[in-house]
Design a protein around this motif. Structure first.
Motif, PDB file in Angstrom:
ATOM      1  N   LEU A   9      38.186  29.401  42.708  1.00  0.00           N
ATOM      2  CA  LEU A   9      38.988  30.086  43.726  1.00  0.00           C
ATOM      3  C   LEU A   9      38.574  31.549  43.842  1.00  0.00           C
ATOM      4  O   LEU A   9      38.530  32.277  42.854  1.00  0.00           O
ATOM      5  CB  LEU A   9      40.471  29.999  43.359  1.00  0.00           C
ATOM      6  N   SER A  10      38.271  31.981  45.077  1.00  0.00           N
ATOM      7  CA  SER A  10      37.937  33.375  45.358  1.00  0.00           C
ATOM      8  C   SER A  10      38.813  33.868  46.501  1.00  0.00           C
ATOM      9  O   SER A  10      39.031  33.153  47.485  1.00  0.00           O
ATOM     10  CB  SER A  10      36.455  33.533  45.726  1.00  0.00           C
ATOM     11  N   LEU A  19      39.602  38.185  43.558  1.00  0.00           N
ATOM     12  CA  LEU A  19      39.532  37.060  42.628  1.00  0.00           C
ATOM     13  C   LEU A  19      38.161  36.412  42.767  1.00  0.00           C
ATOM     14  O   LEU A  19      37.676  36.201  43.887  1.00  0.00           O
ATOM     15  CB  LEU A  19      40.630  36.022  42.912  1.00  0.00           C
ATOM     16  N   HIS A  20      37.548  36.094  41.627  1.00  0.00           N
ATOM     17  CA  HIS A  20      36.181  35.594  41.634  1.00  0.00           C
ATOM     18  C   HIS A  20      36.099  34.259  40.896  1.00  0.00           C
ATOM     19  O   HIS A  20      36.214  34.199  39.675  1.00  0.00           O
ATOM     20  CB  HIS A  20      35.248  36.591  40.951  1.00  0.00           C
ATOM     21  N   GLY A  41      44.646  41.108  38.960  1.00  0.00           N
ATOM     22  CA  GLY A  41      44.738  40.113  40.024  1.00  0.00           C
ATOM     23  C   GLY A  41      45.725  38.999  39.755  1.00  0.00           C
ATOM     24  O   GLY A  41      45.717  37.972  40.440  1.00  0.00           O
ATOM     25  N   LYS A  42      46.625  39.194  38.797  1.00  0.00           N
ATOM     26  CA  LYS A  42      47.554  38.116  38.412  1.00  0.00           C
ATOM     27  C   LYS A  42      48.521  37.774  39.553  1.00  0.00           C
ATOM     28  O   LYS A  42      48.684  36.598  39.900  1.00  0.00           O
ATOM     29  CB  LYS A  42      48.343  38.533  37.163  1.00  0.00           C
ATOM     30  N   SER A  43      49.173  38.784  40.135  1.00  0.00           N
ATOM     31  CA  SER A  43      50.104  38.516  41.231  1.00  0.00           C
ATOM     32  C   SER A  43      49.365  38.006  42.462  1.00  0.00           C
ATOM     33  O   SER A  43      49.888  37.163  43.211  1.00  0.00           O
ATOM     34  CB  SER A  43      50.904  39.781  41.575  1.00  0.00           C
ATOM     35  N   GLU A 215      39.759  41.957  35.871  1.00  0.00           N
ATOM     36  CA  GLU A 215      39.001  42.323  37.074  1.00  0.00           C
ATOM     37  C   GLU A 215      38.729  41.109  37.957  1.00  0.00           C
ATOM     38  O   GLU A 215      37.625  40.921  38.476  1.00  0.00           O
ATOM     39  CB  GLU A 215      37.699  43.029  36.695  1.00  0.00           C
ATOM     40  N   GLY A 216      39.766  40.283  38.113  1.00  0.00           N
ATOM     41  CA  GLY A 216      39.669  39.156  39.030  1.00  0.00           C
ATOM     42  C   GLY A 216      38.949  37.931  38.512  1.00  0.00           C
ATOM     43  O   GLY A 216      38.739  36.977  39.266  1.00  0.00           O
ATOM     44  N   ARG A 217      38.571  37.940  37.240  1.00  0.00           N
ATOM     45  CA  ARG A 217      37.878  36.796  36.664  1.00  0.00           C
ATOM     46  C   ARG A 217      38.614  36.305  35.417  1.00  0.00           C
ATOM     47  O   ARG A 217      39.138  37.111  34.648  1.00  0.00           O
ATOM     48  CB  ARG A 217      36.445  37.167  36.272  1.00  0.00           C
TER      49      ARG A 217
END
Length: 260
Positions: A9-10, A19-20, A41-43, A215-217
């Motif tokens: 999911l990105s 999100l990467h 990027g949790k929320s 950091e989105g990963r």
């Protein structure tokens, strides 16, 4: 088959990727704790899973069906979100708020049936909120409001629950009470639960698996013991931490490392 499956999911805000290639799955009866530093990027991930944010790449499968193929009413019958309490309408009573969970099942006239009322009442019983039914939400404490939100989500009768910082601004008593309820309901009803938590010691106690987002990963995903290690957490949070073992319970305990 996992109840909730996320594959590569990105998500982007405009040109900025947030999100990467996030991937994980949650089985029925399982609680996944989503952790990570602020801004990880949790929320955003919770919002993407709930269909609020569009997905740039990858997919979210709910009971084997793609999120993209579901309309809003269909999605609301499969997935419920428990946001932070500040999102509640203060003039509604607790009863009116919980009944909103039945909206995806109402007929075209929007009529509430005796069955809808029965389900809402049972959701309030299971979350100890029946005594609050006639009170305005704006008059309730933070802990009471959060339990009402949980009751509303249960009234949706969905197999998946998403919780975004459900213990935020709650004192310890209400934190423990709410998470005990979430874990018990997950096991009893075989719900798949994803919840964002900041307190790593609550994650250790109430989650079956953990996904660490940086950091989105997702940089580490697995059991509590596999993710909550001093090395992994210190690197992710940029602060020296140590992880001990609580003897009576067996749960890991995360503490700041003592600097020499």
């Amino acid at each position: 088959m996992p109840m909730l499956q996320v594959d590569s999911l990105s998500v982007s805000y405009g040109e900025r990727a947030v999100l990467h290639e996030v991937s994980f799955s949650v089985a029925p009866g399982e609680v996944l704790g989503l952790i990570g530093p602020n801004g990880a990027g949790k929320s955003t991930l919770i919002r993407a899973l709930s269909g609020v944010l569009p997905v740039r790449a990858g997919q979210v499968l709910v009971e084997g069906r793609s999120l993209r193929g579901m309309g809003a009413p269909d999605l609301a019958r499969h997935l419920a979100v428990v946001p932070q309490a500040r999102s509640l309408p203060p003039a509604f009573t607790a009863w009116e708020t919980v009944l909103l969970g039945r909206t995806p099942y109402l007929n075209w006239l929007g009529q509430v049936s005796p069955r809808d009322e029965e389900i809402a009442r049972e959701a309030m019983r299971r979350t100890d909120t029946l005594a609050l039914a006639e009170r305005r939400v704006g008059e309730l404490s933070g802990g009471e409001q959060q339990r009402v939100l949980l009751a509303r989500a249960l009234a949706q009768s969905t197999p998946i629950l998403l919780l975004d910082e459900p213990t935020s601004n709650l004192d310890l008593q209400y934190q423990l009470s709410l998470l005990e309820q979430v874990r018990r309901l997950a096991k009893q009803d075989e719900l798949s639960v994803v919840m964002v938590l900041h307190d790593l010691n609550l994650v250790a106690r109430y989650c079956d698996q953990v996904a660490l987002l940086v950091e989105g990963r997702i940089v580490r995903h697995g059991t509590v013991d596999a993710v909550l290690t001093a090395g992994v957490l210190s690197q992710a949070y940029h602060v020296p931490l140590e992880v001990l073992r609580d003897t009576p319970s067996g749960y890991p305990v995360v503490l700041p490392a003592i600097l020499q």
